[in-house]
Each structure stands twice: as C-alpha cells, then as structure tokens.
Write a protein that holds these residues in place. Sequence first.
Motif, PDB file in Angstrom:
ATOM      1  N   ASP A 162     105.266 107.434  38.853  1.00 50.84           N
ATOM      2  CA  ASP A 162     104.424 108.061  39.439  1.00 50.84           C
ATOM      3  C   ASP A 162     103.193 108.157  38.592  1.00 50.84           C
ATOM      4  N   ALA A 163     102.304 107.503  38.690  1.00 54.84           N
ATOM      5  CA  ALA A 163     101.041 107.290  37.855  1.00 54.84           C
ATOM      6  C   ALA A 163      99.891 107.927  38.519  1.00 54.84           C
ATOM      7  N   SER A 164      99.946 108.822  39.611  1.00 54.35           N
ATOM      8  CA  SER A 164      98.977 109.562  40.127  1.00 54.35           C
ATOM      9  C   SER A 164      98.036 110.252  39.220  1.00 54.35           C
ATOM     10  N   HIS A 188     104.684 101.804  41.406  1.00 56.67           N
ATOM     11  CA  HIS A 188     104.185 103.017  41.518  1.00 56.67           C
ATOM     12  C   HIS A 188     104.578 103.690  43.103  1.00 56.67           C
ATOM     13  N   GLU A 189     105.172 104.790  42.825  1.00 58.20           N
ATOM     14  CA  GLU A 189     105.638 105.622  43.938  1.00 58.20           C
ATOM     15  C   GLU A 189     104.948 107.042  44.010  1.00 58.20           C
ATOM     16  N   GLY A 190     103.790 107.377  44.919  1.00 60.97           N
ATOM     17  CA  GLY A 190     103.253 108.441  44.780  1.00 60.97           C
ATOM     18  C   GLY A 190     101.954 108.574  45.267  1.00 60.97           C
ATOM     19  N   PRO A 191     101.176 109.795  45.260  1.00 68.05           N
ATOM     20  CA  PRO A 191      99.778 109.507  45.578  1.00 68.05           C
ATOM     21  C   PRO A 191      99.010 108.257  44.897  1.00 68.05           C
ATOM     22  N   PRO A 192      97.849 107.822  45.471  1.00 63.05           N
ATOM     23  CA  PRO A 192      96.986 106.701  44.770  1.00 63.05           C
ATOM     24  C   PRO A 192      96.764 107.081  43.352  1.00 63.05           C
ATOM     25  N   VAL A 193      96.985 105.869  42.746  1.00 64.36           N
ATOM     26  CA  VAL A 193      96.650 105.745  41.343  1.00 64.36           C
ATOM     27  C   VAL A 193      95.021 106.036  40.986  1.00 64.36           C
ATOM     28  N   PRO A 194      94.685 106.775  40.287  1.00 66.43           N
ATOM     29  CA  PRO A 194      92.924 106.811  40.105  1.00 66.43           C
ATOM     30  C   PRO A 194      92.577 105.650  39.174  1.00 66.43           C
ATOM     31  N   GLY A 210      96.706  85.407  27.723  1.00 62.65           N
ATOM     32  CA  GLY A 210      97.822  84.497  27.752  1.00 62.65           C
ATOM     33  C   GLY A 210      98.973  84.886  28.740  1.00 62.65           C
ATOM     34  N   ALA A 211      99.117  86.210  29.124  1.00 62.39           N
ATOM     35  CA  ALA A 211     100.012  86.649  29.839  1.00 62.39           C
ATOM     36  C   ALA A 211     100.092  86.265  31.274  1.00 62.39           C
ATOM     37  N   VAL A 212     101.234  86.129  31.800  1.00 62.68           N
ATOM     38  CA  VAL A 212     101.216  85.784  33.422  1.00 62.68           C
ATOM     39  C   VAL A 212     101.405  87.519  34.046  1.00 62.68           C
ATOM     40  N   VAL A 213     100.566  87.514  34.883  1.00 69.19           N
ATOM     41  CA  VAL A 213     100.665  88.734  35.651  1.00 69.19           C
ATOM     42  C   VAL A 213     100.333  88.770  37.273  1.00 69.19           C
ATOM     43  N   ASP A 214     101.224  89.150  37.923  1.00 68.56           N
ATOM     44  CA  ASP A 214     100.934  89.157  39.466  1.00 68.56           C
ATOM     45  C   ASP A 214     101.021  90.707  39.864  1.00 68.56           C
ATOM     46  N   ASP A 215      99.648  91.019  40.389  1.00 68.14           N
ATOM     47  CA  ASP A 215      99.257  92.281  40.929  1.00 68.14           C
ATOM     48  C   ASP A 215      98.970  92.062  42.344  1.00 68.14           C
ATOM     49  N   SER A 216      99.395  90.951  42.955  1.00 63.63           N
ATOM     50  CA  SER A 216      99.138  90.702  44.426  1.00 63.63           C
ATOM     51  C   SER A 216      99.631  91.772  45.609  1.00 63.63           C
ATOM     52  N   THR A 217     100.749  92.305  44.969  1.00 61.48           N
ATOM     53  CA  THR A 217     101.500  93.522  45.972  1.00 61.48           C
ATOM     54  C   THR A 217     100.998  94.733  45.583  1.00 61.48           C
ATOM     55  N   PRO A 218     100.317  95.590  46.492  1.00 62.09           N
ATOM     56  CA  PRO A 218      99.793  96.828  45.952  1.00 62.09           C
ATOM     57  C   PRO A 218     100.845  97.689  45.317  1.00 62.09           C
TER      58      PRO A 218
END
Length: 423
Positions: A162-164, A188-194, A210-218
């Motif tokens: 929970d990173a809210s 992340h589970e909780g109120p929106p991350v600021p 050079g990292a491979v990062v996928d942030d396509s899913t909210p």
Amino acid sequence: MTEWIAPTATGPVTASVRLPGSKSMTARALVLSALADGPSAIERPLRARDTELMAGALRAVGVTVDTGRDDRWTVQPGELRGSARVDVGLAGTVMRFAPPVAALAEGTVTFDGDPYARNRPMRPLVEALRGLGVTIEAAPTGGLPLTVHGAGLVEGGEVVIDASASSQLVSALLLSAPRFTKGLVLRHEGPPVPSAPHLRMTTHMLRAAGAVVDDSTPDVWTVEPGPLRGHTWEIEPDLSGAAPFFAAAMVTGGTVTLAGWPVRSWQPVDRLTALLTGLGAEVTQTGEGLTVRGTGALHGIDADLSEVGELTPVVAALAALADSPSRLRGVGHIRLHETDRVAALARELTKVGADVTEHPDGLDITPGPGRSAVFETYDDHRMAHAGAVVGLTVEGVGLSDVACTSKTLPEFPELWAGLVARS
C-alpha cells in the motif's frame, strides 16, 4: 537560529536563473549507478544535504562515490558490504531508497536520522522487503530506526504494497529490483499512489540504465532481473526548486526564466504549466529555457495537487496573495513529509493575514490584508519557500530558519535576495 527577514519587492522581478539539478533525478541516478555493472557519471547533480546523505549511504555499503567536482560526480560500483550505519537526515529518498540496496549487501546496515524522520511512513516498505525474504528490525512504528540484515542477495518475486502514503515506497523497490534474483512483480493495493510523475521518472531512468520494466497495467510494476549498465546521467534543473522563483515573477508582474531547461523533460512540467496558468501567469518555453511572466493578476484556483504535492507550499502562498479564494485538494499525503505541511501552511498563512480552513486532504484559502509575522519553517525547505513568496508583498515577514533550505538548495537565501534586489 537567527530570524531572516524575507525581502520585499519594490517592482517587477526580471531575471534568468540557473538552478542546480533535480533532487529526485540525482537521488535515482546515484542508486542506479551504485547497482550498475560499470562506472557512471552524473552531470550537473544537485549538491545539497539530501543528495550528500544519499552519496554517504552508498559509500557506507562499499560504493565509491566521488563528489569532488560540483558539475560532475562519478560512481564506481563495488562489492556491497554491511557493518555500516547510515544517517538519512530528513530525506525520504535516503530512508526509502537505501534499505533495499542494503538488503543486497553482506552484513548489517543500521538506518536512523533526524528526530522527525522517525515519523515518516516506512512500514509498507519494511513489510514488502520482509515479504521478499529480507530480515529487518524496525521500530514499533514500523519505521526508523531500523536495521537491515543483508544476505548478499534478495530473491525477489511478487509482493503487494500500500503505497498511498508516498510514491517513494514503490520507487525504492523498483530501483533495486533488477538486482533481485527473480526480479520483482509489485502490486499496489489501496488509495491512489500520489506523485505519479515521480514513478514515471523512476521507470524512465530504469529503462535508460538497461532494465526491462513493464508498467502497462495500472498499479502493477514488473521488473525483470538483469544487469544495469553504467550510464552518463544528464540531470535537469529542479522544477520544484524553481517554483518560488516563478512565483516571484507572478507576484510582482515580472518575468523569470529557468535557464537550461530541456526540450523534453522527465519532470511534470505540463502540470506545473497548467497550475501557474490557472493562477494567472503566462508560461512559455524557448531555446533559452522555461519562462514564467506575471500578468499583473493573480487568481484563486480549485486544484487537485495529488500528482505534484511538492508544489503545494508555493501554490498555497500564491493563493494567499490572489484576488479570490482557492481550494487545494488531494494532498493529505504531504502531512507525512518533512512536517505536516497541511497543518503548517494553515497556521503560518493565517499568521500573515489569510483566512485558511484546513481539511484532511487540503486547504481552503481566502486572501486577506497581509500582516507581518514570524513564519515558522519547521525545518522544512518548502515552508521556507512559501514564506519567502509571501514576503515579496507583505513587509516584515521573518522566516524562523532560512538555513533549512540547504536540504535542496543551499544558496537559496543569496539567490532570492539577489533576485528581489533586481525588482
């Protein structure tokens, strides 16, 4: 501490300012460089208390960080080792970004900082690291002081957080995740991350290394295990640090240019532009930099600042000087910054003449006749910026401790006085 009387402008401020680099970018560049497979350079870094503390934290675990030159720092990774004590000061970046690095070291690393640092949210990060197999001893609050018992590796895998309370809780895990044996799937589970723009900065910089990062899913971030490359980091001027200087142009009907601003930025310049335009400014970008011009009018706004909470103190100061009321929303998380900024702004802006109503997530501000007062800074650089902005038009505003601006801009008092002297 000696009270510092904020200088009052006698006319329009017209200036071009060149500010040090972004604190957020410098901190991330230091961590990514420390975990890389070769040397890195950081061009035009921010030299301030927070970034010096970050460099010190990395040195404590075996990384060679040369900060001898103001314009170029170099980082040589080494074998990460424990048996160290780290002073985090009051820096959220250090207290959150460094423990996952320490988990990759062999041995124990103890973290503590300024007294108020023990109040800042750490429990979600501590619990996430424990979920990834890291052994950590923390205070009963779940935060500082804490000790990381590094095993030389972190297995990684999937974990929920929970990173809210702070986007730094996510960034802290992502920055070290390429070095985890199985990488990381973070949910992340909780109120929106600021402060979402800071998360985008983290993922952009990871990819640049050079990292491979996928942030396509909210609210889900996937980082593949793999090496980070040494890199030359070009640090942009600090956009949050520029806010009070732009405010000076708006309050006085002048023009201020932030020199050296890049054509493409990893910082939330579009959000800043929309805010300042809503308040009555004109904002343009040319080859010379980012320019803000005061139009002679300063209007109240209704604004959700959840993505740019760092700007709240300066925006609140502008609202206190505007021609109509304002509502600032979405910033409940800044109660857990260097101080409870919502409560502090309500108290101090009331002292200098505004009518302020405090809400759980923000402020209603109605301008009033300004009056002289001692503006308490609470060891918080952004509060000092707010007081300085009010002092542009309200005579006799004294900052209780302007030295706290050394956290991100040690030369602020001199730069500010020089700027106002040109009005």
